[in-house]
Design a protein around this motif. Structure first.
Motif, short mmCIF file in Angstrom:
data_model
loop_
_atom_site.label_atom_id
_atom_site.label_comp_id
_atom_site.label_asym_id
_atom_site.label_seq_id
_atom_site.Cartn_x
_atom_site.Cartn_y
_atom_site.Cartn_z
N ALA A 5 0.83 -1.20 0.00
CA ALA A 5 0.00 0.00 0.00
C ALA A 5 0.87 1.25 0.00
N TYR A 6 0.49 2.23 -0.81
CA TYR A 6 1.22 3.50 -0.94
C TYR A 6 0.28 4.66 -0.61
N GLU A 52 0.19 13.43 6.39
CA GLU A 52 0.74 12.15 5.93
C GLU A 52 0.30 11.01 6.86
N LEU A 53 0.28 11.28 8.17
CA LEU A 53 -0.14 10.27 9.13
C LEU A 53 -1.61 9.91 8.92
N LYS A 64 -5.65 5.89 7.06
CA LYS A 64 -6.76 5.55 6.19
C LYS A 64 -6.37 4.43 5.23
N CYS A 65 -5.18 4.53 4.66
CA CYS A 65 -4.69 3.53 3.71
C CYS A 65 -4.50 2.18 4.41
N TYR A 66 -3.94 2.21 5.60
CA TYR A 66 -3.70 0.97 6.34
C TYR A 66 -5.01 0.26 6.68
N MET A 110 3.47 -1.53 4.05
CA MET A 110 3.18 -0.12 3.82
C MET A 110 4.42 0.59 3.27
N ARG A 111 4.20 1.53 2.36
CA ARG A 111 5.28 2.34 1.80
C ARG A 111 4.91 3.82 1.94
N THR A 112 5.84 4.62 2.44
CA THR A 112 5.57 6.04 2.57
C THR A 112 6.85 6.84 2.32
#
Length: 264
Positions: free
Chosen positions: A161-162, A220-221, A226-228, A250-252
């Motif tokens: 996930a990005y 960003e957090l 939300k993405c997670y 996860m990728r950030t």
């Protein structure tokens, strides 16, 4: 049923059915359906499901919405009116109709206009300027329609996930978040083939952040969380479909988040 010889998956929306599986599963499933329901049409390898066309080409499946895109047309804008002028009732209804069609397209296959659609949405009280912005999105879809291509994946799969976010970068001073989530093959064992790993697009979105965020790190957090959460949903869904437990990676690009996570 699911065993070494017979297995299949069924997806249903109202009266639209989409199913896959072994030949034995498909034949028995169709026969059982015929006992209680009349089948209007039955297609194989080239089907329409909820306005999306799915075409099987060898071991690849291509998904597109070309017919829906053909039906998409720009809305009329009254000449000589300022951009701040509210649309009349007819214009308002036309705006909402185009907005609905665009929403269906951008949420299913036309990923390249997700951000533009998010910024052009003003269903409550659209103005002439709002219609012009929506027409720009219509032109983007019609001039560069996208297709989703799904290829077979090998090995124990993982969910990658990005997430990403902007802080007050929108024209109205608001912040935006978005993400893409893939079902991917395992990591490559050597660096030379690291970029040859295949993945299948599961989900994408772009939305205005409606919570108060006071910095880029907080934005960003929020996008990361939300993405997670969405990735966890797909993890459970994939477990139901396949019986496999896929880890979430996860990728950030937010260094502050990485530093904080690694020192907590």
């Amino acid at each position: 049923s699911r065993n070494k010889k017979v297995y299949g998956n069924v997806c249903m929306h109202v009266d639209d059915l989409f199913f896959t599986g072994t030949s034995k599963f498909i034949s028995s499933f169709v026969e059982n359906i015929k006992k209680d329901f009349q089948i209007g049409s039955l297609d194989k390898d080239d089907i329409m499901f909820c306005g999306q066309r799915l075409v099987r080409q060898g071991d690849t499946v291509v998904v597109h919405q070309d017919l829906c895109i053909v039906d998409l047309v720009e809305g009329l804008t009254p000449k000589g009116e300022k951009d701040t002028t509210l649309l009349d009732k007819t214009g308002h209804n036309e705006y909402r109709s185009i907005l609905g069609k665009l929403n269906w397209l951008q949420s299913r296959t036309q990923f390249h206009v997700s951000y533009n659609f998010s910024r052009a949405s003003a269903a409550a009280a659209p103005t002439v300027g709002d219609m012009k912005e929506l027409n720009k999105v219509v032109r983007m879809v019609k001039t560069s329609p996208q297709r989703l291509i799904y290829r077979p994946l090998k090995g124990p799969l993982r969910i990658v996930a990005y997430p990403d976010a902007s802080y007050k970068n929108n024209s109205d001073g608001s912040s935006q978040r978005g993400h893409v989530i893939f079902l991917c093959e395992p990591r490559a064992s050597d660096k030379a083939s690291a970029f040859a790993v295949r993945g299948t697009l599961l989900d994408y979105e772009s939305h205005k952040i409606k919570r108060t965020v006071l910095s880029t790190t907080v934005a960003e957090l929020y996008a990361f969380m939300k993405c997670y959460g969405t990735a966890q949903f797909f993890r459970e869904l994939w477990m139901d479909l396949s019986g496999e437990e896929a880890p979430v990676h996860m990728r950030t690009d937010a260094n502050n988040l990485v530093t904080t996570a690694s020192t907590t």
